[in-house]
Design a protein around this motif. Structure first.
Motif, PDB file in Angstrom:
ATOM      1  N   ALA A 293      62.279  56.367  -6.681  1.00  0.00           N
ATOM      2  CA  ALA A 293      62.811  57.503  -5.922  1.00  0.00           C
ATOM      3  C   ALA A 293      62.546  58.857  -6.563  1.00  0.00           C
ATOM      4  N   SER A 294      62.484  58.916  -7.897  1.00  0.00           N
ATOM      5  CA  SER A 294      62.253  60.206  -8.559  1.00  0.00           C
ATOM      6  C   SER A 294      60.957  60.183  -9.370  1.00  0.00           C
TER       7      SER A 294
ATOM      8  N   ASP B 152      60.906  63.824  -5.196  1.00  0.00           N
ATOM      9  CA  ASP B 152      61.838  63.000  -4.426  1.00  0.00           C
ATOM     10  C   ASP B 152      61.055  62.151  -3.419  1.00  0.00           C
TER      11      ASP B 152
ATOM     12  N   SER C 218      62.513  59.369  -2.170  1.00  0.00           N
ATOM     13  CA  SER C 218      63.561  58.508  -1.627  1.00  0.00           C
ATOM     14  C   SER C 218      63.506  58.352  -0.106  1.00  0.00           C
TER      15      SER C 218
END
Length: 187
Positions: free
Chosen positions: A39-40, A45, A47
């Motif tokens: 996600a990071s 980002d 996500s």
């Protein structure tokens, strides 16, 4: 006076400028194929996306460098290809390879507004670079395609907005102060 201006310009240029970042996906290449991109990953980002790591060599999903590259899941749409920057960033582009019936482009957003779209790149099994075509700041990149999962993306490149260090900023201001002082004396 010109010499003093040159000194001031040299001092101003001493401030650190932005540095380019290239995400090669090779550092997550040890993960099994089709594992979601963290996600990071790379400080971005991911996500809201469905990008997955691909490491197995298979044509036409040719990597531009190393083994790692990312692909979309079957049935994905443009929304699922969204990559967000945590701060305004200048996005350079990325390398793509895939099936000839696939084509990709970038849609670039800043503060929720579409600011630019790149040209459309038709794909082959030979990786080709898709330039973002925009030099302004963005906070979101969407890889747009009518054929998600028919391509891979590699070497995602961006340049963080320059933030000079306080010492560099002080040095630049001192240079401008010197030029102003010399100009005042001559006047």
């Amino acid at each position: 006076m010109i010499r003093h201006l040159a000194v001031a310009a040299a001092l101003a240029l001493c401030a650190p400028f932005a540095s380019a970042t290239v995400l090669t996906f090779d550092d997550i290449a040890g993960i099994d194929d089709y594992t979601a991109v963290p996600a990071s990953y790379g400080g971005l980002d991911w996500s809201g996306s469905t990008w997955s790591v691909l490491t197995t060599g298979m044509s036409p999903y040719t990597a531009h460098s190393g083994q790692g590259r990312v692909t979309m899941g079957w049935g994905s749409d443009d929304t699922a290809s969204t990559i967000r920057f945590n701060a305004p960033t200048v996005f350079d582009g990325a390398w793509f390879a895939g099936y000839t019936e696939a084509a990709v482009r970038f849609d670039l957003y800043f503060e929720g507004n579409l600011v630019a779209s790149s040209t459309t790149l038709s794909l082959t099994d030979t990786p080709a670079f898709l330039d973002a075509g925009w030099d302004g700041a963005v906070d979101t990149v969407v890889v747009s395609s009518g054929q998600h999962a028919f391509y891979v993306m590699d070497d995602f490149s961006y340049t963080a907005a320059p933030v000079p260090e306080p010492g560099a900023l002080a040095l630049m201001l001192a240079g401008f102060g010197i030029v102003a002082g010399v100009a005042r004396r001559r006047a």
